[in-house]
Design an enzyme around this catalytic site. Structure first.
Site, PDB file in Angstrom:
ATOM      1  N   LYS A  89       3.308  -0.028  48.503  1.00 38.78           N
ATOM      2  CA  LYS A  89       2.794   1.163  49.195  1.00 38.78           C
ATOM      3  C   LYS A  89       3.056   2.445  48.403  1.00 38.78           C
ATOM      4  CE  LYS A  89       2.869  -0.365  54.064  1.00 38.78           C
ATOM      5  NZ  LYS A  89       3.600  -0.243  55.346  1.00 38.78           N
ATOM      6  N   HIS A 105       2.776 -11.539  52.288  1.00 39.18           N
ATOM      7  CA  HIS A 105       3.260 -11.249  53.648  1.00 39.18           C
ATOM      8  C   HIS A 105       2.154 -10.861  54.628  1.00 39.18           C
ATOM      9  CE1 HIS A 105       3.465  -7.092  52.035  1.00 39.18           C
ATOM     10  NE2 HIS A 105       3.427  -6.688  53.288  1.00 39.18           N
TER      11      HIS A 105
HETATM   12  P1  C2E Z   1       2.809  -1.780  58.994  1.00 37.10           P
HETATM   13  O1  C2E Z   1       2.678  -0.551  59.830  1.00 37.10           O
HETATM   14  O2  C2E Z   1       4.158  -2.057  58.447  1.00 37.10           O
HETATM   15  O3  C2E Z   1       2.330  -3.002  59.829  1.00 37.10           O
HETATM   16  C1  C2E Z   1       2.545  -4.319  59.389  1.00 37.10           C
HETATM   17  C2  C2E Z   1       1.723  -5.296  60.185  1.00 37.10           C
HETATM   18  O4  C2E Z   1       2.123  -5.282  61.546  1.00 37.10           O
HETATM   19  C3  C2E Z   1       0.238  -4.990  60.214  1.00 37.10           C
HETATM   20  O5  C2E Z   1      -0.412  -5.452  59.061  1.00 37.10           O
HETATM   21  C4  C2E Z   1      -0.197  -5.753  61.476  1.00 37.10           C
HETATM   22  O6  C2E Z   1      -0.277  -7.129  61.198  1.00 37.10           O
HETATM   23  C5  C2E Z   1       0.992  -5.547  62.390  1.00 37.10           C
HETATM   24  N1  C2E Z   1       0.731  -4.387  63.237  1.00 37.10           N
HETATM   25  C6  C2E Z   1       1.238  -3.143  63.116  1.00 37.10           C
HETATM   26  N2  C2E Z   1       0.792  -2.335  64.106  1.00 37.10           N
HETATM   27  C7  C2E Z   1      -0.021  -3.092  64.872  1.00 37.10           C
HETATM   28  C8  C2E Z   1      -0.783  -2.822  66.074  1.00 37.10           C
HETATM   29  O7  C2E Z   1      -0.806  -1.722  66.603  1.00 37.10           O
HETATM   30  N3  C2E Z   1      -1.496  -3.865  66.594  1.00 37.10           N
HETATM   31  C9  C2E Z   1      -1.496  -5.096  66.022  1.00 37.10           C
HETATM   32  N4  C2E Z   1      -2.217  -6.074  66.595  1.00 37.10           N
HETATM   33  N5  C2E Z   1      -0.795  -5.384  64.892  1.00 37.10           N
HETATM   34  C10 C2E Z   1      -0.070  -4.383  64.332  1.00 37.10           C
HETATM   35  P2  C2E Z   1      -1.816  -4.865  58.633  1.00 37.10           P
HETATM   36  O8  C2E Z   1      -2.697  -4.691  59.807  1.00 37.10           O
HETATM   37  O9  C2E Z   1      -2.320  -5.707  57.513  1.00 37.10           O
HETATM   38  O10 C2E Z   1      -1.493  -3.424  58.100  1.00 37.10           O
HETATM   39  C11 C2E Z   1      -0.793  -3.234  56.882  1.00 37.10           C
HETATM   40  C12 C2E Z   1      -0.358  -1.818  56.785  1.00 37.10           C
HETATM   41  O11 C2E Z   1      -1.517  -0.959  56.796  1.00 37.10           O
HETATM   42  C13 C2E Z   1       0.486  -1.336  57.953  1.00 37.10           C
HETATM   43  O12 C2E Z   1       1.838  -1.690  57.739  1.00 37.10           O
HETATM   44  C14 C2E Z   1       0.237   0.158  57.934  1.00 37.10           C
HETATM   45  O13 C2E Z   1       1.002   0.779  56.928  1.00 37.10           O
HETATM   46  C15 C2E Z   1      -1.217   0.229  57.519  1.00 37.10           C
HETATM   47  N6  C2E Z   1      -2.112   0.325  58.689  1.00 37.10           N
HETATM   48  C16 C2E Z   1      -2.697  -0.702  59.355  1.00 37.10           C
HETATM   49  N7  C2E Z   1      -3.479  -0.222  60.342  1.00 37.10           N
HETATM   50  C17 C2E Z   1      -3.393   1.118  60.318  1.00 37.10           C
HETATM   51  C18 C2E Z   1      -3.986   2.195  61.095  1.00 37.10           C
HETATM   52  O14 C2E Z   1      -4.778   1.994  62.017  1.00 37.10           O
HETATM   53  N8  C2E Z   1      -3.642   3.481  60.752  1.00 37.10           N
HETATM   54  C19 C2E Z   1      -2.789   3.733  59.719  1.00 37.10           C
HETATM   55  N9  C2E Z   1      -2.476   5.032  59.452  1.00 37.10           N
HETATM   56  N10 C2E Z   1      -2.222   2.758  58.971  1.00 37.10           N
HETATM   57  C20 C2E Z   1      -2.508   1.470  59.272  1.00 37.10           C
HETATM   58 FE    FE Z   2       2.778  -4.843  54.131  1.00 38.47          FE
HETATM   59 FE    FE Z   3       6.801  -3.241  56.319  1.00 34.84          FE
END
Ligand code: C2E
Ligand code: FE
Ligand code: FE
Ligand code: SIN
Ligand code: SIN
Length: 376
Positions: free
Chosen positions: A238, A289
């Site tokens: 990141k 992951h």
């Molecule tokens: P992260 O915030 O560390 O989230 C890691 C993973 O946790 C996400 O991978 C997803 O599988 C799950 N997760 C986190 N929040 C939610 C949620 O509200 N609902 C659900 N169903 N799952 C959730 P993912 O989706 O591959 O996202 C990877 C990274 O991308 C996230 O790491 C975050 O940094 C970013 N990201 C994902 N969606 C958004 C978003 O809508 N807005 C922003 N600003 N960043 C996002």
């Molecule tokens: Fe990640």
């Molecule tokens: Fe993380």
């Protein structure tokens, strides 16, 4: 031999030699400070026929003496000047007393809080190769009649202390190396998160969850520790994600999410050329992951057991933590909401077996999430 060792305060030479042989080789080959610690305390206890034997190690920088009573338990600590142990450490001299309560240096607080009654006590300073005192052997309550430690006990325990002082110093140095390695890893992990609102606590929690899942999945202590050490670096990629995307308050567009997804391959590229086990493990975890059991994850769309077990473990650890934490784009979820999602995603996002291990250890997950909660 015709001598009952319990009825006399001295043990037969054969018994003594056997104890020394049994422990000496184990101790010489042991690098793990915890195990060494417990082995040495056990040996001291047997050699002197004490009810308890504690090995105290000096931490002069913090003015403490610390000890481990059992594996897995936290360290216990006493101030470096406290009690008879402290007196032996300060003076570098052996202290042997038949009734601790008659010596004003004895710290009765220890008995008071544990309900134990200390009578006889033997404290032997332990020295390193430079003859500096690095710790104290403390034997308590001789189990014989008369119930006092003899000069022979002093000799045996001093010999043991001399012999093992060297192994111990080696192990202390080794454990400092490991500790600094750990610190560096956590610092690196935090870099991946530091530009977002996430804190260093996130990486520590994910490390603990990953360790629990690894052990629960049947991996060895060593491999579980490896995953624990490597998992904090899962999001290090990141670093290359622009702020506008990383900290966007709302939902990402498809284009933005495509950029976001690159953090897996970026992380993998950072570590992939290292020959070190920890960093190779980190490379696998960084890349995998966000893979999903049903094949709908990224970057490679791997399915089932084609995803490395380390990836399947950290996937669950990471999502459990991400959901419970406040992000710029979401509120923290309740434990019920989180467990509902994980149950629903069994066999879809997550390896069904890892989900089972997760539910078996749920109380521990919740305990860690509370203990290392982000400050508001
Ligand atoms: P992260 O915030 O560390 O989230 C890691 C993973 O946790 C996400 O991978 C997803 O599988 C799950 N997760 C986190 N929040 C939610 C949620 O509200 N609902 C659900 N169903 N799952 C959730 P993912 O989706 O591959 O996202 C990877 C990274 O991308 C996230 O790491 C975050 O940094 C970013 N990201 C994902 N969606 C958004 C978003 O809508 N807005 C922003 N600003 N960043 C996002
Ligand atoms: Fe990640
Ligand atoms: Fe993380
Ligand atoms: C014991 O518990 O062994 C006696 C008190 C102490 O170790 O400080
Ligand atoms: C202590 O004082 O805290 C340990 C026990 C002793 O030194 O006698």
């Amino acid at each position: 031999m015709g001598v009952n060792p319990v009825s006399t305060s001295e043990m037969p030479a054969e018994t003594l030699l056997k104890i020394i042989f049994d422990y000496a080789s184990k101790i010489a080959h042991e690098n793990d400070l915890d195990t060494l610690h417990i082995l040495m305390a056990d040996m001291g206890k047997k050699l002197t026929m004490a009810d308890r034997c504690t090995l105290w190690i000096a931490d002069p920088a913090n003015q403490k003496l610390w000890s481990k009573i059992a594996h897995g338990m936290n360290r216990i600590e006493i101030p470096i000047h406290t009690g008879l142990v402290g007196a032996a450490y300060q003076s570098g001299e052996i202290i042997s007393i038949s009734d601790a309560y008659e010596d004003e240096r004895f710290n009765r607080e220890v008995d008071r809080s544990s309900g134990y009654r200390t009578k006889s006590i033997l404290c032997i300073p332990i020295r390193n190769m430079d003859q500096e005192v690095i710790g104290v052997y403390q034997a308590v309550n001789k189990q014989s009649y008369p119930p006092v430690f003899t000069e022979k006990d002093e000799t045996y325990l001093s010999l043991a202390a001399t012999y093992t002082g060297q192994s111990m110093e080696k192990a202390i140095l080794y454990s400092e190396l490991i500790e600094s390695q750990k610190e560096i890893i956590y610092m690196m992990g935090t870099i991946g998160e530091s530009r977002s609102a996430e804190t260093g606590k996130h990486v520590k929690r994910v490390a603990s969850y990953a360790y629990i899942l690894a052990k629960g999945a049947g991996l060895s202590e060593e491999e579980a520790r490896l995953i624990e050490l490597a998992s904090p670096m899962h999001d290090i990629g990141k670093v290359s994600i622009p702020d506008a995307i990383l900290n966007k308050p709302g939902k990402l567009t498809d284009e933005e999410f495509d950029v976001m997804k690159q953090h897996t391959e970026t992380g993998h590229r950072i570590f992939r050329n290292s020959k070190r086990k920890i960093l190779q493990t980190a490379a696998i975890i960084a890349r995998q992951h966000h893979e999903k059991w049903d094949g709908t994850g990224y970057p490679d769309g791997l399915k089932g057991k084609d995803i490395h077990l380390y990836g399947r473990i950290v996937a669950l650890a990471d999502v459990f933590d991400a959901l419970g934490t406040k992000r710029p784009y979401k509120r923290p979820w309740t434990n019920d909401e989180i467990t509902d999602l994980i149950r629903r995603e069994k066999g879809k996002h997550f390896d069904p077996f890892i989900v089972e291990v997760f539910f078996e250890n749920l109380p521990e997950f919740i305990r860690i999430s509370e203990q290392y909660a982000d400050s508001p």
